[in-house]
Design a protein around this motif. Structure first.
Motif, PDB file in Angstrom:
ATOM      1  N   ARG A  97     -15.106  34.181  58.209  1.00 20.92           N
ATOM      2  CA  ARG A  97     -13.985  34.516  57.342  1.00 20.92           C
ATOM      3  C   ARG A  97     -13.213  33.241  57.021  1.00 20.92           C
ATOM      4  O   ARG A  97     -13.242  32.269  57.766  1.00 20.92           O
ATOM      5  CB  ARG A  97     -13.066  35.536  58.013  1.00 20.92           C
ATOM      6  N   SER A 151     -15.663  36.182  62.766  1.00 16.80           N
ATOM      7  CA  SER A 151     -15.254  37.569  62.983  1.00 16.80           C
ATOM      8  C   SER A 151     -16.492  38.432  63.223  1.00 16.80           C
ATOM      9  O   SER A 151     -17.624  37.986  63.015  1.00 16.80           O
ATOM     10  CB  SER A 151     -14.499  38.079  61.746  1.00 16.80           C
ATOM     11  N   ARG A 198     -17.585  40.518  61.364  1.00 23.70           N
ATOM     12  CA  ARG A 198     -18.254  40.659  60.065  1.00 23.70           C
ATOM     13  C   ARG A 198     -18.781  39.328  59.530  1.00 23.70           C
ATOM     14  O   ARG A 198     -19.185  39.236  58.377  1.00 23.70           O
ATOM     15  CB  ARG A 198     -17.290  41.284  59.055  1.00 23.70           C
TER      16      ARG A 198
END
Length: 245
Positions: A191, A186, A188
């Motif tokens: 995940r 992702s 970020r």
């Protein structure tokens, strides 16, 4: 290798999570075609933070066609025309630095546009639009997949036998089939998603036709041999949980 999974950690992820799930699914008529693969080659395809998972030093690549049935969010009924579709994935097996064993997907072909959008947007998975069919006659499945933009179609004809058994912990079947975590890339970072279901009822398969096209589309070379391991499952009911770090 950091966080190499133990048998205990492989068993722990089969337990039902205490948190709330977000979706119900049923996976049916699963065909697992597996090839042994060089672990170093697999590692080169993984993002930082994930490590190739091996069984007795060997890594594995898989093509898995199956039927998705009764897909629905929690608290909502299935919707005709949306809740039933087909999926075919190309996958390998990985773990993270914490020793959590899971699946890394190279692609997931699907013939339901809404499912493609949802999986890309909320689970960061590499879903692909495809024209797919699964004709069933006398318990034989004639499964075809033609990914959008690709020249060639993949075809699988198989029959899953009636007698089934669970995988024995510590066995190769257990390593390949009993996977309850997925990892995705992702914005970020990595995940982790989780599913829960009863252990797969595994069964022998009578395989008449198989195709390497999904592996080639994922960038892997032709192994120039049939699958090293073939197994099937009539299916399981699945609960899907939201992504975590």
């Amino acid at each position: 290798m950091p966080g190499t999974p133990t048998l205990e950690s492989r068993l722990v992820v089969r337990e039902r999570p205490a948190r709330a799930h977000v979706m119900h699914q049923r996976w049916e008529q699963l065909l697992f075609l597996h090839w042994r693969w060089d672990a170093a080659e697999i590692q080169q395809t993984l993002p930082p933070g994930l490590f190739v998972d091996t069984f007795q030093g060997e890594a594995w690549l898989a093509i898995v066609p199956f039927l998705m049935r009764g897909i629905r969010p929690r608290f909502y009924p299935p919707v005709p025309g949306i809740s039933n579709f087909l999926e075919l994935n190309v996958r390998t097996y990985v773990h993270d630095a914490q020793g959590r064993p899971g699946v890394w997907f190279y692609s997931l072909d699907c013939n339901q546009p809404l499912a493609v959008w949802t999986a890309r947007a909320f689970f960061h998975l590499p879903y692909q639009h495809a024209r797919m069919q699964a004709a069933m006659s006398d318990n034989e499945i004639d499964y075809t997949c033609h990914r959008r933009g690709e020249a060639h179609e993949a075809r699988f004809r198989y029959r899953i036998t009636a007698e089934s058994h669970p995988a024995q912990p510590g066995s190769l079947e257990f390593f390949l089939a009993e996977r309850y975590l997925l990892f995705s890339q992702s914005p970020r970072g990595i995940r982790c998603g989780q599913v829960h279901h009863t252990p797969y009822p595994l069964a022998d398969v009578k395989l008449e036709t198989w195709n390497l096209e999904p592996l080639l589309q994922a960038g892997f070379a032709d192994p120039q041999r049939p699958p090293d391991h073939i197994i099937g499952s009539p299916g399981v009911d699945v609960r899907v949980y939201p992504l975590t770090a």
